[in-house]
Scaffold this motif. Structure first.
Motif, PDB file in Angstrom:
ATOM      1  N   ALA A 134      55.023 108.751 -16.594  1.00  0.00           N
ATOM      2  CA  ALA A 134      54.907 108.249 -17.962  1.00  0.00           C
ATOM      3  C   ALA A 134      54.122 106.939 -17.989  1.00  0.00           C
ATOM      4  O   ALA A 134      53.251 106.738 -18.847  1.00  0.00           O
ATOM      5  CB  ALA A 134      56.298 108.056 -18.565  1.00  0.00           C
ATOM      6  N   ASP A 135      54.408 106.054 -17.047  1.00  0.00           N
ATOM      7  CA  ASP A 135      53.687 104.770 -16.987  1.00  0.00           C
ATOM      8  C   ASP A 135      52.204 104.990 -16.703  1.00  0.00           C
ATOM      9  O   ASP A 135      51.336 104.339 -17.298  1.00  0.00           O
ATOM     10  CB  ASP A 135      54.300 103.870 -15.919  1.00  0.00           C
ATOM     11  CG  ASP A 135      55.695 103.376 -16.288  1.00  0.00           C
ATOM     12  OD1 ASP A 135      56.057 103.442 -17.479  1.00  0.00           O
ATOM     13  OD2 ASP A 135      56.419 102.938 -15.373  1.00  0.00           O
ATOM     14  N   ARG A 136      51.904 105.910 -15.767  1.00  0.00           N
ATOM     15  CA  ARG A 136      50.498 106.166 -15.438  1.00  0.00           C
ATOM     16  C   ARG A 136      49.761 106.774 -16.624  1.00  0.00           C
ATOM     17  O   ARG A 136      48.613 106.404 -16.920  1.00  0.00           O
ATOM     18  CB  ARG A 136      50.409 107.111 -14.237  1.00  0.00           C
ATOM     19  CG  ARG A 136      48.959 107.448 -13.854  1.00  0.00           C
ATOM     20  CD  ARG A 136      48.869 108.440 -12.718  1.00  0.00           C
ATOM     21  NE  ARG A 136      49.560 109.680 -12.994  1.00  0.00           N
ATOM     22  CZ  ARG A 136      49.090 110.635 -13.812  1.00  0.00           C
ATOM     23  NH1 ARG A 136      47.927 110.482 -14.438  1.00  0.00           N
ATOM     24  NH2 ARG A 136      49.779 111.744 -14.004  1.00  0.00           N
ATOM     25  N   THR A 138      50.438 106.387 -19.794  1.00  0.00           N
ATOM     26  CA  THR A 138      50.225 105.329 -20.780  1.00  0.00           C
ATOM     27  C   THR A 138      49.039 104.450 -20.384  1.00  0.00           C
ATOM     28  O   THR A 138      48.179 104.135 -21.208  1.00  0.00           O
ATOM     29  CB  THR A 138      51.494 104.472 -20.925  1.00  0.00           C
ATOM     30  OG1 THR A 138      52.577 105.299 -21.384  1.00  0.00           O
ATOM     31  CG2 THR A 138      51.280 103.340 -21.914  1.00  0.00           C
ATOM     32  N   ALA A 139      48.987 104.075 -19.109  1.00  0.00           N
ATOM     33  CA  ALA A 139      47.887 103.228 -18.625  1.00  0.00           C
ATOM     34  C   ALA A 139      46.547 103.936 -18.737  1.00  0.00           C
ATOM     35  O   ALA A 139      45.507 103.287 -18.904  1.00  0.00           O
ATOM     36  CB  ALA A 139      48.155 102.819 -17.178  1.00  0.00           C
ATOM     37  N   GLY A 141      45.719 105.839 -21.154  1.00  0.00           N
ATOM     38  CA  GLY A 141      45.411 106.068 -22.560  1.00  0.00           C
ATOM     39  C   GLY A 141      45.826 107.423 -23.077  1.00  0.00           C
ATOM     40  O   GLY A 141      45.323 107.882 -24.106  1.00  0.00           O
ATOM     41  N   GLY A 143      48.406 109.639 -24.928  1.00  0.00           N
ATOM     42  CA  GLY A 143      49.536 109.511 -25.829  1.00  0.00           C
ATOM     43  C   GLY A 143      50.657 110.475 -25.466  1.00  0.00           C
ATOM     44  O   GLY A 143      50.417 111.631 -25.144  1.00  0.00           O
ATOM     45  N   HIS A 144      51.878 109.999 -25.508  1.00  0.00           N
ATOM     46  CA  HIS A 144      53.032 110.865 -25.269  1.00  0.00           C
ATOM     47  C   HIS A 144      54.236 110.258 -25.968  1.00  0.00           C
ATOM     48  O   HIS A 144      54.233 109.094 -26.375  1.00  0.00           O
ATOM     49  CB  HIS A 144      53.296 111.053 -23.768  1.00  0.00           C
ATOM     50  CG  HIS A 144      53.596 109.785 -23.032  1.00  0.00           C
ATOM     51  ND1 HIS A 144      54.854 109.239 -22.964  1.00  0.00           N
ATOM     52  CD2 HIS A 144      52.790 108.946 -22.323  1.00  0.00           C
ATOM     53  CE1 HIS A 144      54.820 108.125 -22.243  1.00  0.00           C
ATOM     54  NE2 HIS A 144      53.570 107.923 -21.850  1.00  0.00           N
ATOM     55  N   GLY A 146      57.210 109.540 -24.776  1.00  0.00           N
ATOM     56  CA  GLY A 146      58.202 108.901 -23.926  1.00  0.00           C
ATOM     57  C   GLY A 146      59.099 109.918 -23.257  1.00  0.00           C
ATOM     58  O   GLY A 146      59.080 111.110 -23.578  1.00  0.00           O
ATOM     59  N   GLU A 174      50.184 110.763 -30.954  1.00  0.00           N
ATOM     60  CA  GLU A 174      50.725 109.471 -30.563  1.00  0.00           C
ATOM     61  C   GLU A 174      49.825 108.827 -29.517  1.00  0.00           C
ATOM     62  O   GLU A 174      49.135 109.494 -28.765  1.00  0.00           O
ATOM     63  CB  GLU A 174      52.132 109.634 -29.994  1.00  0.00           C
ATOM     64  CG  GLU A 174      53.092 110.289 -30.973  1.00  0.00           C
ATOM     65  CD  GLU A 174      54.423 110.620 -30.332  1.00  0.00           C
ATOM     66  OE1 GLU A 174      54.685 110.122 -29.233  1.00  0.00           O
ATOM     67  OE2 GLU A 174      55.189 111.379 -30.935  1.00  0.00           O
ATOM     68  N   GLY A 175      49.834 107.507 -29.461  1.00  0.00           N
ATOM     69  CA  GLY A 175      49.097 106.806 -28.426  1.00  0.00           C
ATOM     70  C   GLY A 175      47.603 106.995 -28.571  1.00  0.00           C
ATOM     71  O   GLY A 175      47.048 106.997 -29.654  1.00  0.00           O
ATOM     72  N   GLU A 177      45.527 109.614 -27.599  1.00  0.00           N
ATOM     73  CA  GLU A 177      44.862 110.911 -27.573  1.00  0.00           C
ATOM     74  C   GLU A 177      43.958 111.095 -28.782  1.00  0.00           C
ATOM     75  O   GLU A 177      44.297 110.732 -29.907  1.00  0.00           O
ATOM     76  CB  GLU A 177      45.898 112.041 -27.531  1.00  0.00           C
ATOM     77  CG  GLU A 177      46.509 112.226 -26.151  1.00  0.00           C
ATOM     78  CD  GLU A 177      45.464 112.528 -25.100  1.00  0.00           C
ATOM     79  OE1 GLU A 177      44.973 113.653 -25.048  1.00  0.00           O
ATOM     80  OE2 GLU A 177      45.135 111.621 -24.325  1.00  0.00           O
TER      81      GLU A 177
END
Length: 320
Positions: A134-136, A138-139, A141, A143-144, A146, A174-175, A177
């Motif tokens: 999840a952290d990777r 997010t880094a 870019g 979107g997810h 959580g 989200e995020g 994407e």
């Protein structure tokens, strides 16, 4: 360095008639338990009514193939076997409306995908470190929503136990994407199966199926660079037809070389999945005995074409 996404967790085959789909998968040589469907009482003290989606699994060593169909409350008998199990939702009263809303939203998505075509619309990867994944993401870019944690009831010789399932879903606006992301269905990451529950899985398939090796995604020629880059961000490693990766990308012009005779129902689309077996000759004999057509991939592996398997080709690969 180990990958935080190691392989496929499961693929989801969305069908219109669960009884028909289960009969097909049994002819393909898979063992399936009765399907289950959530149920909720429309009012206090009322009889729980099935709704949402019914599903069952063909369990494999480290994953599974899911059969799933949307279910409309009030018309639940259509297409469901008589032994379908209803699972009453259990949650605090104040949380039931949210839970019901989420299940209904999922069912609506399934109905939309089924309306497009029967076949694979769910692609979930497996991770030994879902929080790290999840952290990777997010880094990178991506979107997810959580990491979510849910409990799944499992019948054991000592009674019912709850298996913890942790997962995330990619996209849904989200995020980071892009809004023009190709619509290939539900994509996400699930924590590796809990080894404490592995011995309870039904792995004695007549076709000898052992594991889920890959999914095949067919794309338009001009979309390939974009889709490849997208999935390389998801997986955190290169995606290539010759790589040991859980996803194979194929251009539509190259599809006849990989899966002779196949035509994608849309572009992009998940068109096939591959399971490993100890003996492909044994599988071929079983399929032919059960009246199913068998072709060979460009790699020489037997497969049942999508036209005979409710919209998705099933490939059988001999395990080393």
């Amino acid at each position: 360095m180990p990958h935080d996404i190691s392989r496929l967790h499961h693929v989801g085959h969305v069908v219109g008639d669960m009884a028909q789909a289960m009969a097909l998968y049994r002819r393909l040589g898979f063992r399936l338990p009765p399907p289950s469907v959530p149920a909720l009482a429309p009012r206090d003290g009322g009889v729980p009514v099935p709704f949402g989606a019914a599903n069952t699994h063909a369990d494999l060593a480290r994953g599974f193939i899911e059969l799933v169909t949307p279910v409309n409350a009030g018309s639940t008998a259509a297409g469901l076997p008589r032994d379908t199990r209803t699972v009453p939702l259990q949650a605090p009263p104040e949380k039931l409306p949210v839970l019901q809303s989420r299940i209904e939203a999922t069912s609506a998505r399934l109905a939309d995908w089924r309306g497009q075509f029967e076949g694979l619309h769910i692609l979930m990867f497996s991770s030994p470190d879902i929080d790290g994944a999840a952290d990777r993401l997010t880094a990178a870019g991506v979107g997810h929503g959580g990491v979510n944690t849910v409990g799944r009831p499992v019948e054991t010789p000592d009674g019912q136990r709850t298996e913890t399932v942790r997962y995330l879903e990619i996209g849904h606006g989200e995020g980071g994407e892009a809004a023009h992301e190709p619509p290939v269905g539900r994509i996400g990451v699930v924590a590796d199966l809990d080894p404490d529950f592995q011995h309870l899985r039904h792995l004695d398939h007549p076709n000898g199926a052992q594991d889920l090796a890959e999914a095949v995604l067919c794309v338009a020629d001009d979309q390939l660079p974009f889709v490849r880059e997208r999935f390389e961000r998801y997986l955190g490693r290169p995606v290539d037809i010759d790589a040991d990766a859980p996803l194979t990308l194929v251009r539509v012009t190259d599809l006849p070389d990989l899966l002779p005779g196949e035509q994608p129902p849309a572009l992009p689309a998940l068109i096939a999945c591959t399971v490993t077996v100890p003996d492909t000759a044994r599988v071929r004999a079983l399929l032919e005995e059960n009246g199913l057509p068998v072709r060979e991939t460009g790699r020489g592996e037997p497969f049942v074409p999508a036209a005979a398997a409710l919209g998705t080709a099933l490939i059988f690969r001999e395990a080393p």
